[in-house]
Scaffold this active site. Sequence first.
Site, short mmCIF file in Angstrom:
data_model
loop_
_atom_site.label_atom_id
_atom_site.label_comp_id
_atom_site.label_asym_id
_atom_site.label_seq_id
_atom_site.Cartn_x
_atom_site.Cartn_y
_atom_site.Cartn_z
N TYR A 201 -51.77 -4.06 3.38
CA TYR A 201 -53.11 -4.13 3.99
C TYR A 201 -53.51 -2.80 4.62
O TYR A 201 -54.28 -2.76 5.58
CB TYR A 201 -53.22 -5.30 4.99
CG TYR A 201 -53.27 -6.64 4.31
CD1 TYR A 201 -52.14 -7.20 3.73
CD2 TYR A 201 -54.47 -7.35 4.21
CE1 TYR A 201 -52.19 -8.41 3.08
CE2 TYR A 201 -54.52 -8.58 3.56
CZ TYR A 201 -53.38 -9.10 3.00
OH TYR A 201 -53.42 -10.30 2.35
N ASN A 235 -55.28 -7.94 -4.67
CA ASN A 235 -56.52 -7.19 -4.47
C ASN A 235 -56.38 -6.09 -3.42
O ASN A 235 -57.06 -5.07 -3.50
CB ASN A 235 -57.69 -8.13 -4.11
CG ASN A 235 -57.39 -9.02 -2.93
OD1 ASN A 235 -56.38 -9.73 -2.93
ND2 ASN A 235 -58.23 -8.98 -1.92
N HIS A 236 -55.47 -6.26 -2.45
CA HIS A 236 -55.30 -5.20 -1.44
C HIS A 236 -54.50 -4.01 -1.97
O HIS A 236 -54.29 -3.05 -1.24
CB HIS A 236 -54.66 -5.77 -0.17
CG HIS A 236 -55.62 -6.60 0.62
ND1 HIS A 236 -56.57 -6.06 1.45
CD2 HIS A 236 -55.83 -7.94 0.66
CE1 HIS A 236 -57.30 -7.03 2.00
NE2 HIS A 236 -56.88 -8.18 1.52
N HIS A 320 -51.50 -13.16 -8.33
CA HIS A 320 -52.00 -13.16 -6.96
C HIS A 320 -53.01 -14.28 -6.69
O HIS A 320 -52.90 -15.00 -5.71
CB HIS A 320 -52.62 -11.79 -6.64
CG HIS A 320 -53.02 -11.68 -5.21
ND1 HIS A 320 -52.12 -11.82 -4.18
CD2 HIS A 320 -54.23 -11.49 -4.63
CE1 HIS A 320 -52.76 -11.70 -3.03
NE2 HIS A 320 -54.03 -11.51 -3.26
N HIS A 329 -62.19 -20.61 1.43
CA HIS A 329 -62.15 -19.17 1.22
C HIS A 329 -61.52 -18.87 -0.16
O HIS A 329 -60.49 -19.45 -0.49
CB HIS A 329 -61.33 -18.52 2.33
CG HIS A 329 -61.61 -17.07 2.51
ND1 HIS A 329 -62.88 -16.58 2.77
CD2 HIS A 329 -60.80 -15.99 2.45
CE1 HIS A 329 -62.82 -15.27 2.88
NE2 HIS A 329 -61.58 -14.88 2.68
N HIS A 357 -53.06 -14.82 -2.07
CA HIS A 357 -54.49 -14.57 -1.90
C HIS A 357 -55.13 -15.45 -0.82
O HIS A 357 -55.80 -14.94 0.07
CB HIS A 357 -55.21 -14.75 -3.24
CG HIS A 357 -56.54 -14.08 -3.30
ND1 HIS A 357 -56.80 -12.84 -2.76
CD2 HIS A 357 -57.72 -14.49 -3.85
CE1 HIS A 357 -58.07 -12.51 -2.98
NE2 HIS A 357 -58.64 -13.49 -3.63
N HIS A 359 -54.82 -17.41 2.43
CA HIS A 359 -53.85 -17.25 3.51
C HIS A 359 -53.50 -18.60 4.13
O HIS A 359 -53.89 -18.94 5.25
CB HIS A 359 -54.39 -16.28 4.57
CG HIS A 359 -54.64 -14.92 4.01
ND1 HIS A 359 -55.39 -13.96 4.63
CD2 HIS A 359 -54.23 -14.36 2.84
CE1 HIS A 359 -55.43 -12.87 3.88
NE2 HIS A 359 -54.73 -13.09 2.79
FE LIG Z 1 -55.55 -11.27 -1.76
#
Ligand SMILES: [Fe+2]
Length: 472
Positions: A201, A235-236, A320, A329, A357, A359
């Site tokens: 992150y 994605n991070h 992911h 979300h 992905h 959380h």
């Molecule tokens: Fe993610």
Amino acid sequence: MVAMRWDCPSFALVFAVSFILSIAEVCNGGRTSSFVRNDQLSHDMPLDSDVFRVPPGYNAPQQVHITQGDRMGKAVIVSWVTPDEPGSNSVRYWAENSKFNNTAQAIVLTYNYFNYTSGYIHHCTIKDLEFDTKYYYEVGIGKSSRRFWFVTPPAVGPDVPYTFGLIGDLGQTHDSNSTVTHYELNPSKGQTLLFVGDLSYADAYPFHDNMRWDTWGRFIERNAAYQPWIWTAGNHEIDFVPEIGEDIPFKPYVHRYHVPFKASGSTSPFWYSIKRASAYIIVLSSYSAYGKYTPQFKWLEKEFPKVNRTETPWLIVLMHCPFYSSYVHHYMEGESMRVMYEPWFVEYKVDVVFSGHVHAYERSERISNIAYNVVNGLCTPIKDPSAPLYITIGDGGNLEGLVTEMTEPQPSYSAYREASFGHGMLEIKNRTDAYFGWHRNQDGYAVEADSLWLKNRYWSVSESEELSVASI
Ligand SMILES: [Fe+2]
Ligand SMILES: *[C@@H]1O[C@H](CO)[C@@H](O)[C@H](O)[C@H]1NC(C)=O
Ligand SMILES: *[C@@H]1O[C@H](CO)[C@@H](O)[C@H](O)[C@H]1NC(C)=O
Ligand SMILES: *[C@@H]1O[C@H](CO)[C@@H](O)[C@H](O)[C@H]1NC(C)=O
Ligand SMILES: *[C@@H]1O[C@H](CO)[C@@H](O)[C@H](O)[C@H]1NC(C)=O
Ligand SMILES: *[C@@H]1O[C@H](CO)[C@@H](O)[C@H](O)[C@H]1NC(C)=O
């Protein structure tokens, strides 16, 4: 009057029936845990935290981590960073009780990201190791040299017991530290960690401050230097910011985390496969093209027929972004990839798909949704004994916090869901049976908040459905 007399009861009946139906619908899904927690955002651990400490000595190797280095588990990629100069580029290693020391040479890389310049990133593949053997290894020189160890897996085979840990979306908060600690102290003792994406992150910082990639590397070293972490890109990891001149996606990730993708005929580090003990693990990329004719599609199309369930009964997919998640979300973000790949997952009887992905934690029923052909209206997931179990384990504990909002009522495909930080443990016992447990950080190290016995989809697909052991 007569009409009224008939109307009222019938209205009441319709009302009662629809009430019962709506109850039935609510009960259709599995369990939503009533566990209540403090969902305050957790901050990243400060730069001077103990977990980020730089090892003593000039140019001492840091951020040491290992991953599988070949197809079968007889090679290991050792990676580390030297901050001041390239320094020694070799790994010394020896089997426990061996009379001989070996040396292998690394490659060394650096990269720039906006105004950040990386240290010297070393990657060394040590090959031709013996199975099921403890090895020591050393990197660095003189007073700055550092020693670690790992254990190679048993030879690939159908009834080899093996335990995989599962962590996703880890980040570097106090919750992340708690997740790693719980994984380390779990009495089931994970032998290899399957990481389902979203590592540091660092991209949460202005200009994606890559110093936070370094702190993350130092943070996970205490586990990742001793057992392989199998990497999936999230994605991070994309770090695509053309506004500041950073237009090469995944730049920090591909420089820092190497994977043995060529060994499985892949042309990209974002999708590949390995065999380890009794498992065949396919890693996919939610953020690379996956449509028909794309490199990932063509690779996967050839990959599934290669899996020999007599050799590796357990077929596991990591990616992911989940196909099935009932949290609000990221809802349906995996839908287009599901349409492309779910038919193969069912045809080739994938045992479990692990994703991150989202959380939170969620476990699906064995369901598929592949009958729809645009005109037949068959667009609802149905029970399917050939379908994988989908487990979302994006609950490592990063600075974005938990997602708590869920779609209601709980869909029938969702067996158990809870927004708590934690990790998973998949214990393969033999070709037919495996045990999965989910551990939340609030509990003691041995406590499983959700668990079940899995029946292998190839060897025992006709046997009775799995039973969850406990969901508390
Ligand atoms: Fe993610
Ligand atoms: C191998 O190298 C290590 C570290 O340099 C040393 O401690 C060990 O004694 C060596 N083993 C043999 C058999 O030479
Ligand atoms: C990079 O640029 C940012 C923004 O201008 C600044 O805050 C930071 O100190 C710079 N870092 C380095 C290593 O120069
Ligand atoms: C992280 O966890 C480890 C192990 O429990 C502990 O020793 C360390 O102090 C923790 N660090 C922080 C910053 O919380
Ligand atoms: C599958 O693996 C088994 C066990 O290693 C082996 O005997 C068999 O020949 C393999 N089958 C194929 C089609 O390669
Ligand atoms: C496989 O493991 C399960 C669970 O430990 C056990 O009940 C079963 O008997 C084992 N099967 C064989 C063939 O050993």
